[in-house]
Write an enzyme that holds these catalytic residues in place. Sequence first.
Site, short mmCIF file in Angstrom:
data_model
loop_
_atom_site.label_atom_id
_atom_site.label_comp_id
_atom_site.label_asym_id
_atom_site.label_seq_id
_atom_site.Cartn_x
_atom_site.Cartn_y
_atom_site.Cartn_z
N ARG A 125 0.89 -1.01 -0.17
CA ARG A 125 -0.18 -0.12 0.18
C ARG A 125 0.60 1.30 -0.19
NH1 ARG A 125 -5.49 1.97 0.74
NH2 ARG A 125 -6.29 -0.91 1.17
N GLU A 146 -9.47 6.43 7.41
CA GLU A 146 -8.02 6.69 7.03
C GLU A 146 -7.41 7.93 6.77
OE1 GLU A 146 -6.08 2.05 7.22
OE2 GLU A 146 -7.79 2.34 6.19
#
Length: 775
Positions: A325, A726
């Site tokens: 990621r 997030e």
Amino acid sequence: MARRGATYRCATWRRSVHKPSLPHDSAALHVAGTARYVDDLPEPGDLLHLAFGQGSEAHARIVAMDLDAVRAVPGVVAVYTAADIPGENDVSPLADDDRLLADGVVTYVGQPVFLVAATSREAARRAARMGRIDYEPLPALLTIDAARAAGSQIEPVQRMARGDADAALGAAAHRLAGGFAMGGQDHFYLEGQVALATPGEQGQVHVLSSTQHPSEVQHLIAQVLDVSSADVTVEVRRMGGAFGGKETQAAAFAAAAALVATTTGRPAKFRCDRDDDMVMTGKRHDFAVKWDVGFDDAGRIGGLRLTLSSRCGATVDLSPGINDRAMFHSDNCYFLPDVEIVSERWRTNTVSATAFRGFGGPQGMLAIERVMDAIAAHLGLDPLDVRVANLYGPGRDVTPYGMTVADNIAPDLIARLRADARYDERRAAIDAFNADSPVLKRGIALTPVKFGISFTVTHLNQAGALVHLYADGSIQVNHGGTEMGQGLYVKVAQVVADVFALPVEAIRITATRTDKVPNTSATAASSGADLNGMAAHNAAVTIRERVTAFLARTYGCDEGAVAFTPAGVVVGGETIPFGTVARKAHLGRVSLSATGFYATPHILYDRAAHKGRPFYYFAYGAAVSEVVIDTLTGEQRVLAVDILHDVGRSLNPAIDLGQIEGAFVQGQGWLTTEELVFDDAGRLLTHSPATYKIPTASDRPARLTIALWDGGNVEPTINRSKAVGEPPFMLALSVFSALSAAVAATNPAARAPVPLDAPATPEAILRAIGAYRAA
């Protein structure tokens, strides 16, 4: 909701529950102190309390272990070593390399070596420190550099590339190279790791666990006990914070409690001490970054080579996905035509790094934002103009991993925030201030966020839910998501209430349990509301359709003539109270219980090639941060912050605004005050609130303005909303860029990248000032 100095703005929320914002379902309980967490529950008289005996070496072979003194402590009932585990000695999420109790070797300081069960928590903790362990030291790799020199990796180097970076770098009008380091971060949840296990019949066990991933904890407990998953029930009503620290890390404490409960026949509780928690559990990955960039006179990137090196710790944990990621988000909002992103994942003899809010995304984004700041410094341009020049746009809309950015609102969002926050006017004023201020220097920065939403492991993008409509018209909802303070439960309750046109008070939210909704994914990747909200919606719609068909049959009308409204259910021309309808449907032998399922569509990723569509959509945002530094002491303060953030059509603006503010401040802490310090023996020195500094109320910006972007998700998510957990964390990158600008003001003639590492502690700022003045 707004506190002094905070301003919130959002679009009107038009929903059939008739409330623009609803409080967190446990808000009143939190304030009153009556919200029950695991440690608040009444303790049975025969309860056993647990503690781990921890290893003291970073890497060593266990030569001998004498636990007689442990067993002799008054109150000790049982002591366990690896040999006492009936099943597999493993609590890892995927690599089978996390031992519940060390077996033959320790690989980091603080690793659990033995387990104590006693009649009091104090006795267990006292006894756990009485073990005598003899070690044979082995070479310990504590840093990224040491691991690189030894070739110690958790997996081979990964490469994501497009075009010819070498050729583009060679042909560029300008070329720069540099690097920097960013530290890790402790989760510092208010509720530490805790689990309570109660033995049942025929070897079954019920475990209350503070975990984001009940199904994984269930599976790992079954594996440790050598029983089936059906013999283990894991329940989670709420957590007092998690942030990723309870995605994998809760498993060891839950498994230890289950082991003791099933072998002694007595309930067992493991409530970890704060210092032990910080020593034994994983952190955010710290990274070392190197970059080589080529660009034109406007600052537009032509070629980029980026190397991301992370310290993963002693075991694999979730490091592959986290580092993937980081690669995915190394573009942030910017088109990189010829690019090579290299990711190195180094195994060290430190506690394994693990999931943390953003899951590698913040590290990747900080890397590219530092590149943008360096380009601007070299060209003498406003960093915001360089950022705008590099944004995705028509004909420049494909990511390095091959996904088309079809929902790009970043240019419009940035332009609006630039105007609303008066960025250009304030920057000019700051330049004037700095020219006349020899000691205090100010900085300002606007940085954007583009964050991909979905688990990058495709099969995790699924969720289930269970909805019961009772004969009195009340509704109970259960789903696989966990509540860690983020407001997931109330959002899902709102979704179900809307299906039946009921007030949310009619919906009873129940604890997440593996015996109600099985095989769930972790509540992570900002996908809790997306997945579980849609699953609950599907279950509720199934019940509504059954009731609609029943009413149409009963009243002899078309199903289209049945409508659920806040006033009741309209059947033909008659309005019937919802409770009456439920009773009639029950008497009519209609099933009023349904499961719902949802799997995110249109996502597919080839990890070997690092190509595909790993995300369903992107969430966007931008922040303007203004800071001041003291050039004599290195102290800094965030003066003002303006945020414009994209949550699609918000399910609950009050909850979303709270998440944005909390995420931003947590990100600010990561980049400014939260410093993890290990000594040369691998011992964590910052293992308590006395030595590890999270942001406090005084660190919060004096003026903080948060606005929500108007507009729905282009993808058909639940009510066209977007994830919020997030993405706002990365808004705090604006603080770091603003601090860099303030440091740069100490030497306006320099055209070099500011050598500032994260976190920007006073010491780091002073080092950067000294180096930059000498540039």
